[in-house]
Every structure is written in structure tokens, then in C-alpha cells.
Design a protein around this motif. Structure first.
Motif, PDB file in Angstrom:
ATOM      1  N   HIS A  31       0.864  -1.182   0.000  1.00  0.00           N
ATOM      2  CA  HIS A  31       0.000   0.000   0.000  1.00  0.00           C
ATOM      3  C   HIS A  31       0.900   1.232   0.000  1.00  0.00           C
ATOM      4  CE1 HIS A  31      -3.717  -2.224   0.632  1.00  0.00           C
ATOM      5  NE2 HIS A  31      -3.100  -2.944   1.546  1.00  0.00           N
ATOM      6  N   LEU A  32       0.931   1.940  -1.126  1.00  0.00           N
ATOM      7  CA  LEU A  32       1.782   3.124  -1.258  1.00  0.00           C
ATOM      8  C   LEU A  32       0.975   4.315  -1.777  1.00  0.00           C
ATOM      9  CD1 LEU A  32       4.821   1.362  -2.991  1.00  0.00           C
ATOM     10  CD2 LEU A  32       4.575   1.873  -0.562  1.00  0.00           C
ATOM     11  N   PRO A  33      -0.163   4.627  -1.134  1.00  0.00           N
ATOM     12  CA  PRO A  33      -0.978   5.760  -1.612  1.00  0.00           C
ATOM     13  C   PRO A  33      -0.340   7.089  -1.262  1.00  0.00           C
ATOM     14  CG  PRO A  33      -1.914   4.871   0.394  1.00  0.00           C
ATOM     15  CD  PRO A  33      -0.756   3.974   0.046  1.00  0.00           C
ATOM     16  N   GLY A  34      -0.613   8.088  -2.065  1.00  0.00           N
ATOM     17  CA  GLY A  34      -0.152   9.433  -1.755  1.00  0.00           C
ATOM     18  C   GLY A  34      -1.096  10.113  -0.783  1.00  0.00           C
ATOM     19  N   SER A  35      -0.628  11.188  -0.162  1.00  0.00           N
ATOM     20  CA  SER A  35      -1.464  11.952   0.772  1.00  0.00           C
ATOM     21  C   SER A  35      -0.968  13.387   0.807  1.00  0.00           C
ATOM     22  CB  SER A  35      -1.410  11.331   2.172  1.00  0.00           C
ATOM     23  OG  SER A  35      -0.121  11.477   2.727  1.00  0.00           O
ATOM     24  N   VAL A  54       4.877  -9.378  -5.551  1.00  0.00           N
ATOM     25  CA  VAL A  54       3.703  -8.612  -5.124  1.00  0.00           C
ATOM     26  C   VAL A  54       2.492  -9.002  -5.974  1.00  0.00           C
ATOM     27  CG1 VAL A  54       2.687  -6.311  -5.079  1.00  0.00           C
ATOM     28  CG2 VAL A  54       4.981  -6.664  -4.215  1.00  0.00           C
ATOM     29  N   GLN A  55       1.362  -9.223  -5.303  1.00  0.00           N
ATOM     30  CA  GLN A  55       0.118  -9.583  -5.998  1.00  0.00           C
ATOM     31  C   GLN A  55      -0.925  -8.475  -5.934  1.00  0.00           C
ATOM     32  OE1 GLN A  55      -1.273 -13.317  -4.402  1.00  0.00           O
ATOM     33  NE2 GLN A  55       0.533 -14.454  -5.075  1.00  0.00           N
ATOM     34  N   ASN A  56      -0.844  -7.639  -4.902  1.00  0.00           N
ATOM     35  CA  ASN A  56      -1.803  -6.540  -4.723  1.00  0.00           C
ATOM     36  C   ASN A  56      -1.028  -5.257  -4.486  1.00  0.00           C
ATOM     37  OD1 ASN A  56      -4.296  -8.360  -4.518  1.00  0.00           O
ATOM     38  ND2 ASN A  56      -3.052  -9.123  -2.836  1.00  0.00           N
ATOM     39  N   LEU A  57      -1.251  -4.271  -5.327  1.00  0.00           N
ATOM     40  CA  LEU A  57      -0.468  -3.038  -5.266  1.00  0.00           C
ATOM     41  C   LEU A  57      -1.392  -1.828  -5.335  1.00  0.00           C
ATOM     42  CD1 LEU A  57       2.255  -1.559  -5.259  1.00  0.00           C
ATOM     43  CD2 LEU A  57       2.334  -1.867  -7.740  1.00  0.00           C
ATOM     44  N   ASP A  58      -1.285  -0.956  -4.321  1.00  0.00           N
ATOM     45  CA  ASP A  58      -2.096   0.266  -4.252  1.00  0.00           C
ATOM     46  C   ASP A  58      -1.174   1.476  -4.417  1.00  0.00           C
ATOM     47  OD1 ASP A  58      -3.787   2.355  -3.772  1.00  0.00           O
ATOM     48  OD2 ASP A  58      -4.278   1.796  -1.711  1.00  0.00           O
ATOM     49  N   LEU A  59      -1.325   2.193  -5.539  1.00  0.00           N
ATOM     50  CA  LEU A  59      -0.535   3.396  -5.816  1.00  0.00           C
ATOM     51  C   LEU A  59      -1.468   4.592  -6.040  1.00  0.00           C
ATOM     52  CD1 LEU A  59       2.051   1.812  -8.266  1.00  0.00           C
ATOM     53  CD2 LEU A  59       2.589   2.733  -6.011  1.00  0.00           C
ATOM     54  N   SER A  60      -2.612   4.570  -5.389  1.00  0.00           N
ATOM     55  CA  SER A  60      -3.611   5.615  -5.607  1.00  0.00           C
ATOM     56  C   SER A  60      -3.153   6.966  -5.073  1.00  0.00           C
ATOM     57  CB  SER A  60      -4.932   5.202  -4.933  1.00  0.00           C
ATOM     58  OG  SER A  60      -4.732   5.019  -3.536  1.00  0.00           O
ATOM     59  N   ARG A  61      -3.795   8.022  -5.590  1.00  0.00           N
ATOM     60  CA  ARG A  61      -3.603   9.399  -5.120  1.00  0.00           C
ATOM     61  C   ARG A  61      -2.152   9.876  -5.246  1.00  0.00           C
ATOM     62  NH1 ARG A  61      -8.171  10.896  -2.306  1.00  0.00           N
ATOM     63  NH2 ARG A  61      -9.553   9.176  -1.722  1.00  0.00           N
ATOM     64  N   LEU A  81      -4.480   2.318  -9.475  1.00  0.00           N
ATOM     65  CA  LEU A  81      -3.836   3.560  -9.910  1.00  0.00           C
ATOM     66  C   LEU A  81      -4.854   4.705  -9.896  1.00  0.00           C
ATOM     67  CD1 LEU A  81      -1.693   2.135 -12.835  1.00  0.00           C
ATOM     68  CD2 LEU A  81      -0.809   3.193 -10.752  1.00  0.00           C
ATOM     69  N   TYR A  82      -5.791   4.590  -8.992  1.00  0.00           N
ATOM     70  CA  TYR A  82      -6.854   5.594  -8.846  1.00  0.00           C
ATOM     71  C   TYR A  82      -6.260   6.988  -8.576  1.00  0.00           C
ATOM     72  CZ  TYR A  82     -10.745   7.903  -6.355  1.00  0.00           C
ATOM     73  OH  TYR A  82     -11.698   8.768  -5.934  1.00  0.00           O
ATOM     74  N   PHE A  83      -6.802   8.024  -9.240  1.00  0.00           N
ATOM     75  CA  PHE A  83      -6.424   9.416  -9.023  1.00  0.00           C
ATOM     76  C   PHE A  83      -4.917   9.640  -9.226  1.00  0.00           C
ATOM     77  CE2 PHE A  83      -7.644  13.292  -6.178  1.00  0.00           C
ATOM     78  CZ  PHE A  83      -7.383  14.123  -7.258  1.00  0.00           C
ATOM     79  N   ASN A  84      -4.421   9.294 -10.425  1.00  0.00           N
ATOM     80  CA  ASN A  84      -3.050   9.593 -10.812  1.00  0.00           C
ATOM     81  C   ASN A  84      -3.068  10.499 -12.038  1.00  0.00           C
ATOM     82  OD1 ASN A  84      -0.559   8.130  -9.370  1.00  0.00           O
ATOM     83  ND2 ASN A  84      -2.390   6.859  -9.114  1.00  0.00           N
ATOM     84  N   SER A  85      -1.991  10.507 -12.806  1.00  0.00           N
ATOM     85  CA  SER A  85      -1.868  11.448 -13.922  1.00  0.00           C
ATOM     86  C   SER A  85      -1.601  10.748 -15.246  1.00  0.00           C
ATOM     87  CB  SER A  85      -0.740  12.448 -13.628  1.00  0.00           C
ATOM     88  OG  SER A  85      -0.969  13.136 -12.419  1.00  0.00           O
ATOM     89  N   ILE A  86      -2.141   9.543 -15.420  1.00  0.00           N
ATOM     90  CA  ILE A  86      -1.936   8.793 -16.655  1.00  0.00           C
ATOM     91  C   ILE A  86      -2.920   9.299 -17.712  1.00  0.00           C
ATOM     92  CG2 ILE A  86      -2.004   6.522 -17.739  1.00  0.00           C
ATOM     93  CD1 ILE A  86      -1.307   5.324 -15.016  1.00  0.00           C
ATOM     94  N   THR A  87      -2.392   9.778 -18.837  1.00  0.00           N
ATOM     95  CA  THR A  87      -3.227  10.330 -19.904  1.00  0.00           C
ATOM     96  C   THR A  87      -3.110   9.549 -21.208  1.00  0.00           C
ATOM     97  OG1 THR A  87      -1.439  11.851 -20.534  1.00  0.00           O
ATOM     98  CG2 THR A  87      -3.064  12.657 -18.941  1.00  0.00           C
TER      99      THR A  87
END
Length: 332
Positions: A31-35, A54-61, A81-87
Motif C-alpha cells: 500500500h503506497l498511496p499518496g497523501s 507482489v500480488q496486490n499493489l495500491d498506488l492511488s492518489r 492507480l486511482y487518481f493519478n496522472s496517466i493520460t
């Protein structure tokens, strides 16, 4: 001021509260979400190299723009990858080489506004069963496999000379195919091509039979010569042509039946695409509403933090005053 930067191995250990990577091979969930209080990740770099299982990876925000740095995680099942900057849709389709990937969340990324985004992702990452919090349905897989599309990076301006255009224009999505996308068959035909029938086994047999009949007919006519009567020629030709006429009628009936079935399939596909477009419009509206709510929540959290700091300051002042009062009472 918030900081952003590249994800390094040491930074991952620090975020996880670890002092060494002795057990990194056994880590299954990260779990590596931003804040607002921590540095947001902009590049993945080599930060996850030491966590191959790793099987489950959280990189949100965070503020991630590229999936480079994830492609070695061949056992990854869930990627947030919720709420990132991938366009770029090409960046997302790189994940097609992850055969174990079952769930992917890209909500609140610019890429979700790309035309046919959901169908493209379903087509090029066929292992997915959940996308952006919604289950992938069979009719979506059918629509994805039968859609005709060209990625933004593949689009070219119209050319004046048609011959030159046909020579220069590359096959659709060749650049994506080179990034290890499995189980993909590219289909560039128009919808009307669904009605184009391939020769059946019977058709091939019919063609060979026709050639033999022509040879036999010529041989018979030459052998008969001028002495052959009209009735004799008529009977001979009827003997040869009647089987062909019967076969042609049967073949035409089979073609009509195949054509009707393909037309029905085409109508079903058109209905699926129409339903998908309506579903996509609803999802876009919900996504915009969710984004607005999220911004409002962040604003409220900032206000709460200010209020908390003010309350702490008031408590400190009150304690100091109370202490002075006690000192005066003690001195009296």
C-alpha cells in the motif's frame, strides 16, 4: 509545500517502516498511496524491483504518468492507480503482458476520457475481470473484439495520393503489439465485411467439378462432330449440366442461410455497442461527480486541520494562564 518525486528502493522501505529488504521477496501486498502530508510519487523507477512477488499493489492518489517500473511484476493480480496522472492509452495497454492481472482501477486519470477507453483496455488486457470498480461483462468482451479502431498515436492526416497512403500507413496498433500484448487479433474490416462469405469445402469441390465438366463437354462435342443430332447434343448437355444446376441451388440456399445468421450477429453487435455507449456516458457523469466530491473533501480536511491547530493553540494558552493563577494562589 508538497513534494513529489521518483520512487526508490530506500523510499519504499521507509514508507513500509522496514530497515532492510531481507523479507521483500515474501511481500504480497503493498500500500503506497499518496497523501497531503507525504511526498507524492511521479515516477516508479526501480523502487519495486526488490518486490517481484507482489500480488496486490495500491498506488492511488499519486502523480504517476507511466507504468514503467511495473511490468516485471508478472504475478500482479490487483493494481490500483486511482487518481493519478496517466493520460496515454498506450501506457495502459503496456499492462497487457501481465497475464495474472484481474483487477485494474484507473478512475480519475485523464486516460479514461479517451474514446472507447474501456473497450480498448478490455481487448488488450483480456485477463481483467474488474475494471474501474465495475465487472467486465461478456457482451463488453464481444464488443471489444469486434470494434474497429485506431489509437491517437496511430492516426495520420489524409493524403492526396491514395497509393502512397496505402504504402505508408502502418497496420493499426503495431506499436502496442510490440510491447508484449497477448491474445490479440487485429481486425480492420468494415462491418459489411461480416457478410463476406468464405469459400466452403463444398464450393471448392464445385469449382473442381466445373472444370472437369467443361473438359468432358469439349471432348464430347469434338468426338460427336457434325454427325451428331440436336437431340443427342441436348441429351448429352442435360446429362452433364443437371447435376451442376442442382448443386448450385443447394449452395445458394446454404449461402442465404449463412448470410441471415451473420446479419443477425451484426445486429446483436450493434445493440451491444449502443448499450455500451449509454453505459459509458453514465460512468463519465459519475466520475465527474466523484471528482468534485473528492475536491470538496480535501478542502474540508484542510479547514479541519486549521481548526485543530487553532484549538491546540487555545489549549496551550489556557494551560499557561491556569498555571499562573495557581502560582498566584500558592504565593498568597
Amino acid at each position: 509545500m508538497r513534494k513529489s518525486g521518483r520512487l526508490t528502493h530506500q523510499r519504499v522501505l521507509k514508507m513500509l517502516g522496514l530497515t532492510s529488504d531481507a523479507n521483500s521477496q515474501n511481500v504480497k501486498t503493498l500500500h503506497l498511496p499518496g497523501s497531503s502530508s507525504k511526498a507524492k510519487i511521479t515516477e516508479l523507477g526501480d523502487g519495486l524491483v526488490a518486490f517481484p512477488n507482489v500480488q496486490n499493489l495500491d498506488l492511488s492518489r499519486n502523480k504517476i504518468q507511466s507504468v514503467d517500473g511495473l511490468l516485471h511484476l508478472t504475478g500482479l493480480k490487483t493494481l490500483i492507480l486511482y487518481f493519478n496522472s496517466i493520460t496515454s492509452i498506450e501506457e495502459v495497454l503496456k499492462l497487457g503482458c501481465m497475464a495474472s492481472l484481474k483487477e485494474l482501477d484507473l478512475r480519475l486519470n485523464g486516460v479514461t476520457t479517451v474514446k472507447d477507453y474501456r473497450l480498448l483496455v478490455i481487448r488488450f488486457i483480456p485477463s481483467l475481470i474488474m475494471l474501474d470498480g465495475a465487472k467486465v461483462f461478456p457482451d463488453e468482451r464481444i464488443a471489444a473484439q469486434n470494434m474497429r479502431y485506431v489509437l491517437p498515436s496511430e492516426r495520420r492526416p489524409k493524403r492526396v495520393h491514395k497509393k502512397k497512403k496505402e504504402q505508408d500507413e502502418p497496420s493499426s496498433l503495431m506499436s502496442i503489439q510490440s510491447v508484449c500484448v497477448p491474445f490479440v487479433s487485429i481486425k480492420d474490416e468494415e462491418e459489411s465485411d461480416l457478410l463476406r462469405l468464405k469459400p466452403s469445402k463444398k464450393d471448392k469441390e464445385f469449382s473442381g467439378e466445373s472444370e472437369r465438366v467443361v473438359d468432358n463437354l469439349l471432348e464430347l462435342i469434338l468426338n460427336l462432330g457434325v454427325e451428331a443430332t440436336e437431340d443427342k447434343l441436348r441429351n448429352t448437355l442435360r446429362y452433364i449440366i443437371d447435376p451442376l444446376t442442382k448443386h448450385s441451388s443447394e449452395s445458394f440456399a446454404e449461402k442465404e442461410k449463412e448470410n441471415d445468421e451473420l446479419q443477425k450477429q451484426l445486429n446483436d453487435y450493434q445493440k451491444v455497442i449502443h448499450d455500451y455507449e449509454s453505459h459509458t456516458q453514465t460512468l463519465d457523469m459519475l466520475s465527474k461527480s466523484h471528482e468534485q466530491i473528492l475536491k470538496t473533501n480535501e478542502h474540508l480536511l484542510a479547514q479541519i486541520e486549521k481548526k485543530d491547530q487553532h484549538i491546540v493553540q487555545l489549549n496551550r494558552e489556557y494551560s499557561e494562564r491556569l498555571q499562573r493563577i495557581h502560582q498566584k494562589i500558592d504565593s498568597m
